[in-house]
Each structure stands twice: as structure tokens, then as C-alpha cells.
Motif scaffolding. Structure first.
Motif, PDB file in Angstrom:
ATOM      1  N   LEU A 158      -1.093   6.083   6.710  1.00  0.00           N
ATOM      2  CA  LEU A 158      -0.262   4.833   7.042  1.00  0.00           C
ATOM      3  C   LEU A 158      -1.030   3.715   7.510  1.00  0.00           C
ATOM      4  CD1 LEU A 158       2.241   7.145   9.087  1.00  0.00           C
ATOM      5  CD2 LEU A 158       2.707   6.520   6.767  1.00  0.00           C
ATOM      6  N   PRO A 159      -0.478   2.707   7.206  1.00  0.00           N
ATOM      7  CA  PRO A 159      -1.226   1.383   7.772  1.00  0.00           C
ATOM      8  C   PRO A 159      -0.986   1.411   9.244  1.00  0.00           C
ATOM      9  CG  PRO A 159       0.571   0.697   6.189  1.00  0.00           C
ATOM     10  CD  PRO A 159       0.814   2.186   6.579  1.00  0.00           C
ATOM     11  N   ALA A 160      -2.243   0.713   9.694  1.00  0.00           N
ATOM     12  CA  ALA A 160      -2.431   0.331  11.438  1.00  0.00           C
ATOM     13  C   ALA A 160      -1.056  -0.070  11.776  1.00  0.00           C
ATOM     14  CB  ALA A 160      -3.300  -0.601  11.556  1.00  0.00           C
ATOM     15  N   GLY A 161      -0.605   0.500  12.888  1.00  0.00           N
ATOM     16  CA  GLY A 161       0.806  -0.008  13.596  1.00  0.00           C
ATOM     17  C   GLY A 161       1.915   0.916  13.081  1.00  0.00           C
TER      18      GLY A 161
ATOM     19  N   SER B  81       0.897  -1.234   0.089  1.00  0.00           N
ATOM     20  CA  SER B  81       0.043   0.054  -0.049  1.00  0.00           C
ATOM     21  C   SER B  81       0.977   1.277   0.179  1.00  0.00           C
ATOM     22  CB  SER B  81      -0.974   0.034   1.095  1.00  0.00           C
ATOM     23  OG  SER B  81      -0.342  -0.188   2.449  1.00  0.00           O
ATOM     24  N   LEU B  82       2.155   1.332   0.322  1.00  0.00           N
ATOM     25  CA  LEU B  82       2.979   2.359   0.494  1.00  0.00           C
ATOM     26  C   LEU B  82       3.905   2.459  -0.975  1.00  0.00           C
ATOM     27  CD1 LEU B  82       4.209   2.300   4.075  1.00  0.00           C
ATOM     28  CD2 LEU B  82       2.207   3.442   3.218  1.00  0.00           C
TER      29      LEU B  82
ATOM     30  N   LEU C 267       7.599   8.904   1.451  1.00  0.00           N
ATOM     31  CA  LEU C 267       6.311   8.836   1.139  1.00  0.00           C
ATOM     32  C   LEU C 267       5.702  10.280   0.839  1.00  0.00           C
ATOM     33  CD1 LEU C 267       5.711   6.355   4.253  1.00  0.00           C
ATOM     34  CD2 LEU C 267       5.723   5.987   1.782  1.00  0.00           C
ATOM     35  N   PRO C 268       4.631  10.342   0.175  1.00  0.00           N
ATOM     36  CA  PRO C 268       3.792  11.369   0.088  1.00  0.00           C
ATOM     37  C   PRO C 268       3.402  11.895   1.478  1.00  0.00           C
ATOM     38  CG  PRO C 268       3.319  10.065  -1.563  1.00  0.00           C
ATOM     39  CD  PRO C 268       4.051   9.322  -0.911  1.00  0.00           C
TER      40      PRO C 268
END
Length: 282
Positions: free
Chosen positions: A88-91, A59-60, A82-83
Motif C-alpha cells: 500500500l502507498p504511504a498514508g 500503483s494499485l 486488491l491482491p
């Protein structure tokens, strides 16, 4: 927090030398996955209290692969940007560099400088070609079009505390937070020594003449790629006249009369003020 010497300031390699070893591009096959330094503007993305470990989440992954630039605690460490709008994903959570411990702030700064150079060197500044190849084993690149070689640009700057008896000169730029003052600083010009740059910058920005220039130390400053050389100088002559271009205000201060705010305590500016204006070296 106080630092014994300028070499101990964040963003200098001394801070992380026991945990980090830099690896320059070599063309060899890269080691397996380890740590990831995920940069998002002025923040570092963490997993819990430390660096993210493992493969970059799908996803990133949007633009290329993470870049290997060293080892952290013996394991490979890569950097990826990252933009700012990236969820951001969980965690995972983003932490501004100002809130990071010194070692992670320093690793963040190094990674930031490397990515800045990677972006800056996508095209040849001589002929404009985008066909750039690495010069192993360095961070340098060679233009396949004209053959010109390019290496990372580190920009030397001076930063100076001017003292007049028990008083010291502080100035402020219009873009700084209200009430914040710091030291006179500027980039080294063609044909100048560091000491000559001190004299010129002080004269241009404040109208004052200085002498008895003493070198204090230096700090890597990755915003985006400066090397700050710190000095203390003595007032010789002149009336304070702020240039009105780079600065909006300046004045003589003392221990009994201080501005509302000073530079961050992890900067060489604050180190010099604390040590040579307010402390034992004053």
C-alpha cells in the motif's frame, strides 16, 4: 457492546442507512470521483480513520475500474479489490473488519457481497458463456448466449439456541479456534420452511428433537453471502450424539458452566446467546 434488536447488528442495512444509499447499475454515466472502498481479503484499506477519497492510485490499478455501488455521506462510493500481497502507498493502511466500527464494517460487508456476486456471475452457469450483460437497473445479468437471467444468490441459513430448563446447547466445529463454541446452524434445504430446517439441522448434528420454535430475527452475513435467521427452540427428546462430520464437540452449558470462548459479539449467534441464554430473555 450490546444491540437492542437483531436489525441493529452490523452487516444489516439499518446500520448505515443514514450515511449510505445504494446505487444499482443503470448504464448511465457515472458521477465524479468520491470515496473508494478498497478491499484486501478480510480487511478494508483506510486513509487515516476513514475511507480513501479521490482517484485510485496508479500503483494499485491492476484489474479493471472501481465499481460504483452507492453514495456515502452524499458522495459517490466505489469498490475495488486488491491482491493480499499488494503493497500500500504511504498514508494507507489495512484494517481487519473485526476492528472496524460498525458502520464501516457494514459498508465493507456490502461491498464484499457485491464483489463476490460480480466474480460469481462472470460466466453463465447454464451454458458456460462469458458473454454476460447487465440487466438495468439491477445487479442481475443476462447471458447473451442462451438468454438465461441470473440474479444475486443469497443463501438462507438457520441458527438456533436449544434450551433445556436452565441449560442450553452449544457446539463447536473443528476449524474454529480452540475452546470456541457456538449455536447449531445450517443451510436451508429444498422444500423446507425455516422452522423445518431448524428441526432437521438439530437432529442431524446432535441427535436431539426440538419444538416450541420461536423466530428471533436475522442478520446479513457476507462471508460470502448468507442470511442468518435466528431461532430459539426447546429440547423435546433424545440423547446428545454429535455427528462427527460437521461438528467435533457439543454439550449442555449454563450460566455457571460456560465454554472458554463464544462467537464474536457482533454476530447474531452472540446476540441470541446473550439475550436468550444469559440475559433477560433467558
Amino acid at each position: 457492546m450490546s444491540y437492542p434488536e437483531t436489525i441493529n447488528l452490523p452487516f444489516n442495512a439499518e446500520i448505515i442507512k443514514s450515511r449510505f444509499t445504494q446505487i444499482k447499475p443503470s448504464g448511465a454515466a457515472e458521477a465524479g470521483h468520491g470515496h473508494l472502498v478498497l478491499l484486501q481479503g478480510e480487511t478494508l484499506v483506510l486513509e487515516g480513520e476513514g475511507l480513501f477519497r479521490g482517484e485510485l492510485p496508479i500503483s494499485l490499478a491492476a484489474d479493471g475500474a472501481p465499481l460504483l455501488f452507492g453514495t456515502w455521506d452524499g458522495d459517490p462510493v466505489r469498490v475495488y479489490t486488491l491482491p493480499k500481497s499488494q503493497a500500500l502507498p504511504a498514508g494507507l493502511h489495512a484494517v481487519h473488519w473485526n476492528a472496524l466500527p460498525d458502520d464501516l464494517a457494514t459498508l465493507y460487508g456490502l461491498a464484499r457481497q457485491i464483489l463476490y456476486w460480480e466474480k460469481l456471475s462472470r460466466h453463465c452457469s447454464r451454458c458456460g458463456s462469458s458473454d454476460m450483460e447487465r440487466i438495468f437497473p439491477t445487479w442481475g445479468k443476462r447471458c447473451s448466449g442462451c438468454g438465461h437471467e441470473h440474479y444475486p444468490h443469497i443463501h438462507p441459513c438457520v441458527i438456533v439456541l436449544v434450551k433445556r430448563g436452565d441449560e442450553f446447547l452449544l457446539v463447536r466445529k473443528p476449524e474454529w479456534a480452540a475452546g470456541r463454541f457456538s449455536l447449531v446452524a445450517g443451510f436451508v434445504d429444498f422444500g423446507e420452511s425455516l422452522e423445518e430446517c431448524v428441526v432437521r439441522e438439530v437432529q442431524e448434528e446432535t441427535g436431539l428433537t426440538v419444538g416450541d420454535i420461536r423466530y428471533i430475527g436475522s442478520q446479513n452475513w457476507p462471508f460470502p453471502s448468507q442470511l442468518m435467521a435466528g431461532f430459539v427452540a426447546s429440547y423435546k427428546s433424545g440423547d446428545l450424539k454429535i455427528d462427527g462430520d460437521e461438528l467435533e464437540e457439543g454439550g449442555w452449558f449454563s450460566r455457571d458452566r460456560m465454554p472458554d470462548s463464544l462467537p464474536p459479539n457482533r454476530s447474531i449467534a452472540r446476540f441470541i446467546i446473550d439475550r436468550f441464554a444469559l440475559g433477560a430473555g433467558a
